[in-house]
Design a protein around this motif. Structure first.
Motif, PDB file in Angstrom:
ATOM      1  N   ALA A 122       0.829  -1.209   0.000  1.00  0.00           N
ATOM      2  CA  ALA A 122       0.000   0.000   0.000  1.00  0.00           C
ATOM      3  C   ALA A 122       0.861   1.256   0.000  1.00  0.00           C
ATOM      4  N   ARG A 123       1.934   1.240   0.767  1.00  0.00           N
ATOM      5  CA  ARG A 123       2.819   2.401   0.845  1.00  0.00           C
ATOM      6  C   ARG A 123       3.569   2.613  -0.474  1.00  0.00           C
ATOM      7  N   GLU A 124       4.113   1.531  -1.038  1.00  0.00           N
ATOM      8  CA  GLU A 124       4.833   1.654  -2.307  1.00  0.00           C
ATOM      9  C   GLU A 124       3.897   2.092  -3.435  1.00  0.00           C
ATOM     10  N   THR A 125       2.679   1.572  -3.430  1.00  0.00           N
ATOM     11  CA  THR A 125       1.700   1.977  -4.436  1.00  0.00           C
ATOM     12  C   THR A 125       1.361   3.454  -4.283  1.00  0.00           C
ATOM     13  N   ALA A 126       1.232   3.908  -3.043  1.00  0.00           N
ATOM     14  CA  ALA A 126       0.959   5.330  -2.803  1.00  0.00           C
ATOM     15  C   ALA A 126       2.092   6.188  -3.354  1.00  0.00           C
ATOM     16  N   GLU A 127       3.329   5.800  -3.085  1.00  0.00           N
ATOM     17  CA  GLU A 127       4.472   6.575  -3.583  1.00  0.00           C
ATOM     18  C   GLU A 127       4.457   6.659  -5.111  1.00  0.00           C
ATOM     19  N   LEU A 128       4.250   5.523  -5.764  1.00  0.00           N
ATOM     20  CA  LEU A 128       4.217   5.501  -7.228  1.00  0.00           C
ATOM     21  C   LEU A 128       3.054   6.320  -7.778  1.00  0.00           C
ATOM     22  N   THR A 129       1.892   6.181  -7.144  1.00  0.00           N
ATOM     23  CA  THR A 129       0.688   6.869  -7.602  1.00  0.00           C
ATOM     24  C   THR A 129       0.831   8.382  -7.434  1.00  0.00           C
ATOM     25  N   LEU A 130       1.279   8.814  -6.267  1.00  0.00           N
ATOM     26  CA  LEU A 130       1.456  10.251  -6.035  1.00  0.00           C
ATOM     27  C   LEU A 130       2.459  10.842  -7.015  1.00  0.00           C
ATOM     28  N   ASN A 131       3.539  10.125  -7.230  1.00  0.00           N
ATOM     29  CA  ASN A 131       4.545  10.590  -8.182  1.00  0.00           C
ATOM     30  C   ASN A 131       3.950  10.720  -9.585  1.00  0.00           C
ATOM     31  N   ALA A 132       3.154   9.736  -9.997  1.00  0.00           N
ATOM     32  CA  ALA A 132       2.508   9.784 -11.319  1.00  0.00           C
ATOM     33  C   ALA A 132       1.546  10.963 -11.428  1.00  0.00           C
TER      34      ALA A 132
END
Length: 141
Positions: A26-36
């Motif tokens: 969930a945390r890694e997905t959040a980082e990738l999503t926010l960056n995108a």
């Protein structure tokens, strides 16, 4: 104030098993999503948001897994707002105002204090018809 997800131009939903690995995913997905979405990881709201997200997913795993084999994480953003929600199928709706207990680290009370310090909102909403709940966090960007 609760921000309806439909009003946010950026939205992402992730469903995971209530397993300890869900916190990292969930945390890694959040980082990738926010960056995108163009929200840099150095934005002052991002680290607290990731901490809050990790705590909420951990709580679902620790306290709801018996009745909720999955946890759903919702990410949303607009130009000036970041929303993170964690849903599980457990019907118990914990009070966000629970006093901080030295034995459990304060959990939701600490989250609420952090959210308020950032000028955001936190609320627990019943999840009907599933019978569970969602904890919604809204933070200004």
């Amino acid at each position: 104030m609760f921000t309806p997800l439909a009003k946010l131009p950026y939205r992402h939903v992730l469903t995971l098993p209530t397993d300890p690995s869900a916190v990292r995913i969930a945390r890694e997905t959040a980082e990738l999503t926010l960056n995108a979405w163009g929200i840099g990881l150095r934005h002052p709201t991002v680290d607290p948001a990731l901490l809050i997200l990790s705590e909420l997913v951990t709580n679902s795993i620790r306290h709801a897994a018996a009745l909720s084999p999955q946890v759903t994480v919702i990410y949303g953003a607009s130009r000036d707002r970041l929303v993170v929600a964690v849903h599980d199928a457990h019907p118990y709706q914990p009070p966000l105002e629970k006093p901080i207990d030295d034995n459990d680290g304060g959990g939701l009370a600490t989250i609420k204090e952090l959210v308020l310090d950032l000028g955001g909102t936190a609320l627990v909403r019943p999840d009907t018809p599933a019978g569970g709940k969602g904890i919604w966090i809204t933070l200004p960007l």
